[in-house]
Scaffold this active site. Structure first.
Site, short mmCIF file in Angstrom:
data_model
loop_
_atom_site.label_atom_id
_atom_site.label_comp_id
_atom_site.label_asym_id
_atom_site.label_seq_id
_atom_site.Cartn_x
_atom_site.Cartn_y
_atom_site.Cartn_z
CB SER A 23 -36.99 -5.49 -25.75
OG SER A 23 -35.69 -6.06 -25.67
CE1 TYR A 25 -37.47 -5.53 -20.54
CE2 TYR A 25 -36.25 -6.65 -22.26
CZ TYR A 25 -36.73 -5.48 -21.70
OH TYR A 25 -36.50 -4.28 -22.31
N1 LIG Z 1 -31.95 0.20 -21.86
C1 LIG Z 1 -31.98 -0.84 -22.65
O1 LIG Z 1 -30.94 -1.45 -22.95
C2 LIG Z 1 -33.30 -1.30 -23.24
C3 LIG Z 1 -33.25 -2.30 -24.23
C4 LIG Z 1 -34.44 -2.73 -24.81
C5 LIG Z 1 -35.64 -2.18 -24.41
N2 LIG Z 1 -35.67 -1.22 -23.42
C6 LIG Z 1 -36.99 -0.68 -23.05
O2 LIG Z 1 -36.96 0.73 -23.09
C7 LIG Z 1 -37.94 1.26 -22.19
C8 LIG Z 1 -37.29 2.35 -21.35
O3 LIG Z 1 -36.30 1.77 -20.55
P1 LIG Z 1 -34.95 2.53 -20.12
O4 LIG Z 1 -33.83 1.78 -20.70
O5 LIG Z 1 -35.09 3.98 -20.36
O6 LIG Z 1 -34.99 2.15 -18.56
P2 LIG Z 1 -35.06 3.02 -17.23
O7 LIG Z 1 -35.16 2.02 -16.16
O8 LIG Z 1 -33.97 4.01 -17.23
O9 LIG Z 1 -36.45 3.82 -17.40
C9 LIG Z 1 -37.68 3.20 -17.25
C10 LIG Z 1 -38.66 4.24 -16.77
O10 LIG Z 1 -39.96 3.60 -16.62
C11 LIG Z 1 -40.48 4.01 -15.37
N3 LIG Z 1 -41.43 3.01 -14.86
C12 LIG Z 1 -41.14 1.76 -14.42
N4 LIG Z 1 -42.25 1.18 -13.94
C13 LIG Z 1 -43.26 2.07 -14.09
C14 LIG Z 1 -44.65 2.06 -13.77
N5 LIG Z 1 -45.23 0.99 -13.17
N6 LIG Z 1 -45.41 3.13 -14.09
C15 LIG Z 1 -44.83 4.22 -14.67
N7 LIG Z 1 -43.52 4.31 -14.96
C16 LIG Z 1 -42.74 3.24 -14.68
C17 LIG Z 1 -39.27 4.17 -14.46
O11 LIG Z 1 -39.53 4.96 -13.31
C18 LIG Z 1 -38.26 4.82 -15.41
O12 LIG Z 1 -38.36 6.22 -15.42
C19 LIG Z 1 -38.43 0.07 -21.38
O13 LIG Z 1 -39.69 -0.34 -21.87
C20 LIG Z 1 -37.39 -1.00 -21.63
O14 LIG Z 1 -37.91 -2.29 -21.50
C21 LIG Z 1 -34.51 -0.77 -22.85
#
Ligand SMILES: NC(=O)c1ccc[n+]([C@@H]2O[C@H](COP(=O)([O-])OP(=O)(O)OC[C@H]3O[C@@H](n4cnc5c(N)ncnc54)[C@H](O)[C@@H]3O)[C@@H](O)[C@H]2O)c1
Length: 257
Positions: free
Chosen positions: A140, A153
């Site tokens: 992130s 986070y």
């Molecule tokens: N969306 C944003 O703005 C953003 C910004 C920076 C970083 N991220 C990172 O991107 C990645 C994906 O996030 P996203 O935005 O798609 O969020 P999201 O919440 O839509 O998807 C996250 C996925 O991870 C899965 N997950 C959570 N805990 C888990 C576990 N213990 N075991 C297996 N799967 C698990 C969830 O079921 C979900 O499908 C994450 O690592 C998040 O930190 C997202």
């Protein structure tokens, strides 16, 4: 439509693949001809099953070291050698450093840091023996730029960065590259939950100086595919001389930090 590419018939494990960035990454890799193992703790069955040609789906909680080891062993036994890993699973708990509970702190690290460690260690061990493979972990932009109410986070993603870079250093001599893609605000459930009303995206783009957020210079929220594009790039041979890098994909929100 499936294309013939360097990913064709090569096995990739994607964690957090049920939705958002993980789902976009798994879908793009599948469209590029890869044999995809889509893993997520919300999937129903922990039996590795082929749901569509070259699309396997399996329940995996990355916080279980034993579950991770079993899945990686099963993939290698039933399907073949894992050549690419996209570690996307992650969670976000909002809360001030002064009030965040121990449970929230530990859960955040359990998924974002320890879970990624289990998956990367297990897969890297298989790749090392073959002297071939590429790993991308989704971090992130908050790993390097503090954000109000996101301390657990930010800290978990900073630890992830250090872990992946060290892994990359140790594995370089085995021809295995390890990189991080660091998104900023991306249009997924994780982000949408932060928006208070229909204007949420607009406010995120505009920024909030009270929260010390300058906004997004490129003037849009990333789509999950914007992030998946960078993950595929770093997994691919186009990035064959790139390892231990943190590729920030945030439209300039952290001013190139
Ligand atoms: N969306 C944003 O703005 C953003 C910004 C920076 C970083 N991220 C990172 O991107 C990645 C994906 O996030 P996203 O935005 O798609 O969020 P999201 O919440 O839509 O998807 C996250 C996925 O991870 C899965 N997950 C959570 N805990 C888990 C576990 N213990 N075991 C297996 N799967 C698990 C969830 O079921 C979900 O499908 C994450 O690592 C998040 O930190 C997202």
């Amino acid at each position: 439509m499936t294309q013939t590419t360097e990913f064709t018939n090569r096995i990739v494990l994607v964690t957090g693949a049920a939705r958002g960035i993980g789902a976009a990454t798994a879908t793009q890799l599948h469209q590029h001809g890869a044999i995809v193992v889509a893993a997520d703790h919300v999937f129903a069955s922990s039996i590795l099953t082929e749901h569509a040609p070259n699309w396997f789906q399996v329940k995996l909680d990355v916080t279980s070291q034993q579950g991770v080891q079993q899945l990686v062993d099963n993939i290698e036994r039933q399907i073949g050698a894992i050549e690419y890993l996209a570690n996307v699973a992650g969670i976000l708990h909002m809360g001030s450093m002064l009030t965040v509970s121990i449970e929230q702190w530990q859960q955040t690290f359990a998924v974002n840091c320890h879970g990624a460690f289990y998956v990367c260690q297990c897969v890297a061990d298989k790749m090392k023996a073959r002297r071939r493979g590429a790993i991308v972990a989704v971090g992130s932009n908050a790993a390097a730029t503090p954000r109000v109410n996101m301390g657990a986070y930010c800290a978990s993603k900073a630890a992830l960065n250090a872990m992946i870079k060290t892994l990359g250093l140790e594995l370089a001599r085995f021809n295995i590259r390890c990189n991080i893609v660091a998104p900023g605000s991306t249009d997924t459930l994780m982000q949408q939950q932060l928006w208070r009303d229909a204007e949420g995206a607009k406010h995120t783009i505009a920024g909030d100086l009270d929260q010390f957020k300058v906004g997004i210079p490129l003037g849009r929220i990333a789509s999950p595919n914007d992030i998946a594009n960078s993950i595929l790039f770093l997994l691919s041979e186009h990035a064959r001389h790139i390892t231990m890098t943190n590729l920030v994909v945030d439209g300039g929100a952290t001013l190139g930090h």
